[in-house]
Design a protein around this motif. Structure first.
Motif, mmCIF file in Angstrom:
data_model
loop_
_atom_site.group_PDB
_atom_site.id
_atom_site.type_symbol
_atom_site.label_atom_id
_atom_site.label_comp_id
_atom_site.label_asym_id
_atom_site.label_seq_id
_atom_site.Cartn_x
_atom_site.Cartn_y
_atom_site.Cartn_z
ATOM 1 N N ASP A 219 0.848 -1.196 0.000
ATOM 2 C CA ASP A 219 0.000 0.000 0.000
ATOM 3 C C ASP A 219 0.880 1.241 0.000
ATOM 4 O OD1 ASP A 219 -2.905 0.979 1.958
ATOM 5 O OD2 ASP A 219 -1.781 2.028 0.417
ATOM 6 N N THR A 220 0.712 2.124 -0.961
ATOM 7 C CA THR A 220 1.584 3.285 -1.074
ATOM 8 C C THR A 220 0.910 4.553 -0.586
ATOM 9 O OG1 THR A 220 0.829 3.597 -3.323
ATOM 10 C CG2 THR A 220 2.828 2.298 -3.022
ATOM 11 N N GLY A 221 -0.220 4.445 0.108
ATOM 12 C CA GLY A 221 -0.921 5.618 0.610
ATOM 13 C C GLY A 221 -0.337 6.112 1.917
ATOM 14 N N VAL A 222 -0.992 7.137 2.475
ATOM 15 C CA VAL A 222 -0.595 7.676 3.771
ATOM 16 C C VAL A 222 -1.033 6.694 4.858
ATOM 17 C CG1 VAL A 222 -0.891 9.584 5.384
ATOM 18 C CG2 VAL A 222 -0.866 10.027 2.916
ATOM 19 N N SER A 223 -0.135 6.386 5.769
ATOM 20 C CA SER A 223 -0.490 5.484 6.869
ATOM 21 C C SER A 223 -0.334 6.193 8.209
ATOM 22 C CB SER A 223 0.353 4.207 6.838
ATOM 23 O OG SER A 223 1.718 4.499 6.992
ATOM 24 N N GLN A 224 -1.159 5.803 9.163
ATOM 25 C CA GLN A 224 -1.116 6.412 10.488
ATOM 26 C C GLN A 224 -1.184 5.312 11.549
ATOM 27 O OE1 GLN A 224 -4.131 9.912 9.259
ATOM 28 N NE2 GLN A 224 -3.222 10.202 11.291
ATOM 29 N N ASP A 225 -0.511 5.584 12.657
ATOM 30 C CA ASP A 225 -0.456 4.600 13.721
ATOM 31 C C ASP A 225 -0.411 5.297 15.077
ATOM 32 O OD1 ASP A 225 1.720 2.695 15.478
ATOM 33 O OD2 ASP A 225 0.048 1.683 14.472
ATOM 34 N N PRO A 226 -1.184 4.869 16.074
ATOM 35 C CA PRO A 226 -2.172 3.793 15.972
ATOM 36 C C PRO A 226 -3.451 4.282 15.299
ATOM 37 C CG PRO A 226 -2.276 4.764 18.146
ATOM 38 C CD PRO A 226 -1.155 5.484 17.416
ATOM 39 N N ARG A 227 -4.361 3.388 15.040
ATOM 40 C CA ARG A 227 -5.649 3.793 14.480
ATOM 41 C C ARG A 227 -6.595 4.264 15.572
ATOM 42 N NH1 ARG A 227 -7.353 1.903 9.705
ATOM 43 N NH2 ARG A 227 -8.974 3.455 10.106
ATOM 44 N N HIS A 228 -6.431 3.714 16.755
ATOM 45 C CA HIS A 228 -7.276 4.101 17.888
ATOM 46 C C HIS A 228 -6.400 4.226 19.126
ATOM 47 C CE1 HIS A 228 -10.896 3.017 15.566
ATOM 48 N NE2 HIS A 228 -10.178 2.013 15.141
ATOM 49 N N LYS A 229 -6.755 5.205 19.985
ATOM 50 C CA LYS A 229 -6.018 5.385 21.223
ATOM 51 C C LYS A 229 -6.987 5.844 22.296
ATOM 52 C CE LYS A 229 -2.345 5.851 23.867
ATOM 53 N NZ LYS A 229 -1.509 4.677 24.255
ATOM 54 N N ILE A 230 -7.006 5.126 23.411
ATOM 55 C CA ILE A 230 -7.790 5.538 24.570
ATOM 56 C C ILE A 230 -6.800 5.859 25.678
ATOM 57 C CG2 ILE A 230 -9.546 4.886 26.262
ATOM 58 C CD1 ILE A 230 -10.638 2.909 24.184
ATOM 59 N N THR A 231 -6.961 7.017 26.288
ATOM 60 C CA THR A 231 -6.036 7.415 27.334
ATOM 61 C C THR A 231 -6.793 8.133 28.446
ATOM 62 O OG1 THR A 231 -3.904 8.503 27.733
ATOM 63 C CG2 THR A 231 -5.479 9.705 26.399
ATOM 64 N N LYS A 232 -6.141 8.273 29.552
ATOM 65 C CA LYS A 232 -6.755 8.991 30.672
ATOM 66 C C LYS A 232 -6.295 10.433 30.640
ATOM 67 C CE LYS A 232 -7.214 5.017 33.733
ATOM 68 N NZ LYS A 232 -6.853 4.410 35.028
ATOM 69 N N ARG A 233 -7.154 11.304 31.100
ATOM 70 C CA ARG A 233 -6.834 12.729 31.171
ATOM 71 C C ARG A 233 -5.515 12.940 31.906
ATOM 72 N NH1 ARG A 233 -11.352 16.036 34.136
ATOM 73 N NH2 ARG A 233 -10.517 14.730 35.790
ATOM 74 N N GLY A 234 -4.670 13.780 31.327
ATOM 75 C CA GLY A 234 -3.389 14.073 31.948
ATOM 76 C C GLY A 234 -2.220 13.282 31.380
ATOM 77 N N GLN A 235 -2.525 12.212 30.659
ATOM 78 C CA GLN A 235 -1.465 11.407 30.046
ATOM 79 C C GLN A 235 -0.989 12.050 28.749
ATOM 80 O OE1 GLN A 235 -0.221 8.370 31.489
ATOM 81 N NE2 GLN A 235 -1.312 9.350 33.168
ATOM 82 N N ASN A 236 0.223 11.648 28.337
ATOM 83 C CA ASN A 236 0.765 12.090 27.049
ATOM 84 C C ASN A 236 0.509 11.013 25.999
ATOM 85 O OD1 ASN A 236 1.757 14.204 28.572
ATOM 86 N ND2 ASN A 236 3.863 13.461 28.576
ATOM 87 N N VAL A 237 0.257 11.440 24.776
ATOM 88 C CA VAL A 237 0.080 10.502 23.674
ATOM 89 C C VAL A 237 0.899 10.973 22.475
ATOM 90 C CG1 VAL A 237 -2.212 9.700 24.359
ATOM 91 C CG2 VAL A 237 -2.008 11.680 22.843
ATOM 92 N N THR A 238 1.320 10.020 21.668
ATOM 93 C CA THR A 238 2.073 10.336 20.449
ATOM 94 C C THR A 238 1.522 9.536 19.287
ATOM 95 O OG1 THR A 238 4.085 10.784 21.699
ATOM 96 C CG2 THR A 238 4.339 10.355 19.354
ATOM 97 N N PHE A 239 1.305 10.219 18.175
ATOM 98 C CA PHE A 239 0.809 9.578 16.961
ATOM 99 C C PHE A 239 1.878 9.682 15.876
ATOM 100 C CE2 PHE A 239 -2.771 9.670 19.402
ATOM 101 C CZ PHE A 239 -3.483 10.853 19.438
ATOM 102 N N ARG A 240 1.843 8.699 14.975
ATOM 103 C CA ARG A 240 2.811 8.701 13.888
ATOM 104 C C ARG A 240 2.104 8.744 12.542
ATOM 105 N NH1 ARG A 240 8.317 5.736 12.728
ATOM 106 N NH2 ARG A 240 8.176 5.470 10.465
#
Lengths: 115, 114
Positions: free
Chosen positions: A1-22
């Motif tokens: 697949d040569t399209g744009v990819s993103q990871d993760p597709r879903h993320k559940i976190t608690k308020r105050g936590q840090n998250v990182t998407f690619r």
């Protein structure tokens, strides 16, 4: 697949936590964009890169948000101290500037839920 | 900054009929107008776009018209099919300007009735 990819597709976190998407853009696309989409709304522009340089930031991008594209290829979007209002779909798009074909192609998005 | 208004928010048509979605924009400097289709759980997919130096563009059952004077553009889908059911977004941007982020409308939920 040569399209744009993103990871993760879903993320559940608690308020105050840090998250990182690619995001991995289409190969050889020199522009990369981040958008945020809330339910029932169109995507809203956050920021974009040309190669590794971050050229534009929306005022929607608070100090808790930071984006990088260190080698001009993939990009990361980090949200620090998440808030419930950060719950949204985070979309990445890429384009090839300077070729006359500057259409933005979107990835599938990362859906973030902050509890 | 740019502001894009899109109407209607929901459109229900019989299979085989035509559908028209309309958008207006505020910034006369905008010169590129793409339309995206978004299915549930997926990212927006470009279906057609138009640049400000043309008034109309067609691609099979899909066409887009642009009126620069009135600052509005429309998406026309003919012979609608069940797979056309989705949310459609219009967008505008001044390509080559200072801000290269698209400004989107709020979307139209198109429902094709069998």
């Amino acid at each position: 697949d040569t399209g744009v990819s993103q990871d993760p597709r879903h993320k559940i976190t608690k308020r105050g936590q840090n998250v990182t998407f690619r995001c991995d853009p289409i190969s050889e696309h020199n522009r990369l964009y981040w958008y945020r989409q809330t339910l029932g709304q169109g995507p809203e522009f956050l920021t974009y890169f040309q190669n590794e340089a971050q050229l534009e930031k929306s005022r929607l991008l608070s100090d808790r948000f930071s984006a990088e594209r260190p080698k001009g290829s993939f990009s990361t979007l980090e949200i620090q101290r998440t808030e419930q209002g950060d719950s949204a779909m985070y979309l990445c798009a890429s384009s090839s500037a300077g070729t006359g074909q500057e259409t933005q192609y979107f990835g599938p998005g990362t859906r973030l839920l902050v509890l | 900054g740019e502001n894009v208004e899109q109407h209607p928010s929901t459109l229900s048509v019989q299979e085989g009929d035509s559908a028209v979605i309309k958008c207006t924009y505020s910034d006369s400097a905008s010169n590129y107008f793409p339309w995206y289709k978004q299915e549930l759980g997926k990212g927006p997919q470009l279906i057609i776009d138009i640049r400000s130096n043309v008034g109309e563009k067609k691609d099979q059952r899909i066409a887009v018209t642009l009126n620069k004077t009135a600052k509005h553009f429309s998406l026309h889908i003919t012979e609608t099919q069940p797979e056309d059911s989705a949310v459609y977004f219009c967008a505008a941007i001044e390509r080559g300007g200072g801000a290269d982020g698209l400004t989107f409308g709020k979307g139209t939920h198109l429902i094709i009735q069998p």
